[in-house]
Design a protein around this motif. Structure first.
Motif, short mmCIF file in Angstrom:
data_model
loop_
_atom_site.label_atom_id
_atom_site.label_comp_id
_atom_site.label_asym_id
_atom_site.label_seq_id
_atom_site.Cartn_x
_atom_site.Cartn_y
_atom_site.Cartn_z
N LYS A 134 -32.10 -19.86 43.24
CA LYS A 134 -32.22 -18.66 42.40
C LYS A 134 -32.26 -17.40 43.26
O LYS A 134 -31.68 -16.38 42.91
N ARG A 135 -32.98 -17.48 44.38
CA ARG A 135 -33.14 -16.31 45.25
C ARG A 135 -31.85 -15.98 45.99
O ARG A 135 -31.50 -14.81 46.16
N PHE A 136 -31.10 -17.01 46.42
CA PHE A 136 -29.88 -16.77 47.18
C PHE A 136 -28.72 -16.31 46.30
O PHE A 136 -27.93 -15.49 46.71
N TYR A 137 -28.61 -16.89 45.13
CA TYR A 137 -27.48 -16.60 44.25
C TYR A 137 -27.97 -16.21 42.86
O TYR A 137 -27.80 -16.96 41.90
N PRO A 138 -28.57 -15.04 42.71
CA PRO A 138 -29.13 -14.66 41.40
C PRO A 138 -28.05 -14.48 40.32
O PRO A 138 -28.27 -14.86 39.17
N VAL A 139 -26.90 -13.95 40.69
CA VAL A 139 -25.84 -13.72 39.69
C VAL A 139 -25.28 -15.05 39.21
O VAL A 139 -25.11 -15.28 37.99
N GLU A 140 -24.99 -15.96 40.16
CA GLU A 140 -24.45 -17.27 39.80
C GLU A 140 -25.46 -18.06 38.97
O GLU A 140 -25.09 -18.77 38.04
N TRP A 141 -26.75 -17.94 39.33
CA TRP A 141 -27.79 -18.65 38.60
C TRP A 141 -27.84 -18.17 37.15
O TRP A 141 -27.92 -18.99 36.23
N GLN A 142 -27.77 -16.85 36.96
CA GLN A 142 -27.83 -16.32 35.60
C GLN A 142 -26.61 -16.77 34.79
O GLN A 142 -26.74 -17.14 33.62
N ALA A 143 -25.44 -16.77 35.41
CA ALA A 143 -24.23 -17.22 34.72
C ALA A 143 -24.35 -18.70 34.36
O ALA A 143 -23.93 -19.13 33.27
N PHE A 144 -24.92 -19.50 35.28
CA PHE A 144 -25.11 -20.93 35.04
C PHE A 144 -26.05 -21.17 33.87
O PHE A 144 -25.78 -21.99 32.98
N ILE A 145 -27.17 -20.45 33.83
CA ILE A 145 -28.16 -20.60 32.75
C ILE A 145 -27.53 -20.16 31.42
O ILE A 145 -27.72 -20.83 30.39
N ASP A 146 -26.77 -19.07 31.44
CA ASP A 146 -26.11 -18.60 30.21
C ASP A 146 -25.12 -19.64 29.69
O ASP A 146 -25.03 -19.88 28.49
N SER A 147 -24.38 -20.28 30.61
CA SER A 147 -23.41 -21.31 30.19
C SER A 147 -24.14 -22.52 29.62
O SER A 147 -23.67 -23.14 28.66
N LEU A 148 -25.29 -22.87 30.19
CA LEU A 148 -26.08 -23.98 29.64
C LEU A 148 -26.58 -23.64 28.24
O LEU A 148 -26.54 -24.50 27.34
N GLN A 149 -27.05 -22.41 28.04
CA GLN A 149 -27.52 -21.99 26.72
C GLN A 149 -26.39 -22.03 25.71
O GLN A 149 -26.56 -22.46 24.57
N LYS A 150 -25.21 -21.58 26.14
CA LYS A 150 -24.04 -21.55 25.26
C LYS A 150 -23.64 -22.97 24.86
O LYS A 150 -23.33 -23.25 23.69
N ASN A 151 -23.66 -23.89 25.84
CA ASN A 151 -23.33 -25.29 25.55
C ASN A 151 -24.35 -25.91 24.61
O ASN A 151 -24.00 -26.71 23.73
N LYS A 152 -25.62 -25.56 24.79
CA LYS A 152 -26.68 -26.10 23.94
C LYS A 152 -26.50 -25.59 22.50
O LYS A 152 -26.69 -26.34 21.53
N MET A 153 -26.08 -24.34 22.34
CA MET A 153 -25.84 -23.76 21.01
C MET A 153 -24.66 -24.44 20.34
O MET A 153 -24.69 -24.67 19.13
N GLU A 154 -23.61 -24.76 21.09
CA GLU A 154 -22.43 -25.40 20.53
C GLU A 154 -22.74 -26.82 20.07
O GLU A 154 -22.21 -27.28 19.08
N VAL A 155 -23.59 -27.53 20.80
CA VAL A 155 -23.95 -28.90 20.45
C VAL A 155 -24.74 -28.91 19.16
O VAL A 155 -24.56 -29.77 18.30
N GLU A 156 -25.63 -27.95 18.99
CA GLU A 156 -26.49 -27.91 17.80
C GLU A 156 -25.71 -27.38 16.67
O GLU A 156 -25.15 -27.60 15.80
#
Length: 178
Positions: A156-178
């Motif tokens: 998270k500390r080294f790649y904050p932008v990539e981490w945020q994009a990764f978390i957003d994509s996980l949230q988006k995938n979770k929304m699509e599944v539900e």
């Protein structure tokens, strides 16, 4: 094995060798190598160090280049006498150095691809459950839950932008599944 007696020849003087050129080349090769390429390419070996640096607009002695004012003497009493500035014949050297210094510093430390993949896999499959991550079969190094949490925090500390994009994509995938 020693040489046979009488087989050594004495050195004869080389009359056809230009000693002046030989010594000059030896002096040049013995001179220290200038690391900065901008200064090295503008350097004139026929001139002294002070003359070379003055032509480039650089100071030989930084203490003399930026003199400190004495606190005891007032500025009104002193007639400020400026030294005549030496002519800067090679301003491109100074410009190149300033341009290089203004460039942003490169990040030298990065994480390994394996660690990035490991962290992404663990977060994808287990979310925030570090105990489940510790029991996962991909936990080859048998990291404890705290060690895994620390590795995720490092990512998270080294790649904050990539981490945020990764978390957003996980949230988006979770929304699509539900």
């Amino acid at each position: 094995m020693p040489k046979a007696k009488g087989k050594t020849r004495r050195q004869k003087f080389g009359y056809n060798v230009n000693r002046k050129r030989l010594n000059r080349n030896a002096r040049r090769k013995a001179a220290p190598r200038i690391e900065c390429s901008h200064i090295r390419h503008a350097w004139d070996h026929a001139k002294s160090v002070r003359q070379n640096l003055a032509e480039m607009g650089l100071a030989v002695d930084p203490n003399k280049a930026v003199p400190l004012r004495k606190r005891k003497v007032k500025a009104m009493d002193i007639d400020v006498e400026e030294r005549p500035k030496e002519l800067v014949r090679k301003p491109y050297v100074l410009n190149d150095l300033e341009a290089e210094a203004s460039l942003p510093e490169k990040k030298g430390n990065t994480l390994s691809r394996d660690l990035i993949d490991y962290v992404r896999y663990m977060v994808e499959n287990h979310g925030e459950d570090y105990k489940a991550m510790a029991r996962d079969e991909k936990n080859y190094y048998q990291d404890t839950p705290k060690q895994i949490r620390n590795k995720i925090n490092v990512y998270k500390r080294f790649y904050p932008v990539e981490w945020q994009a990764f978390i957003d994509s996980l949230q988006k995938n979770k929304m699509e599944v539900e």
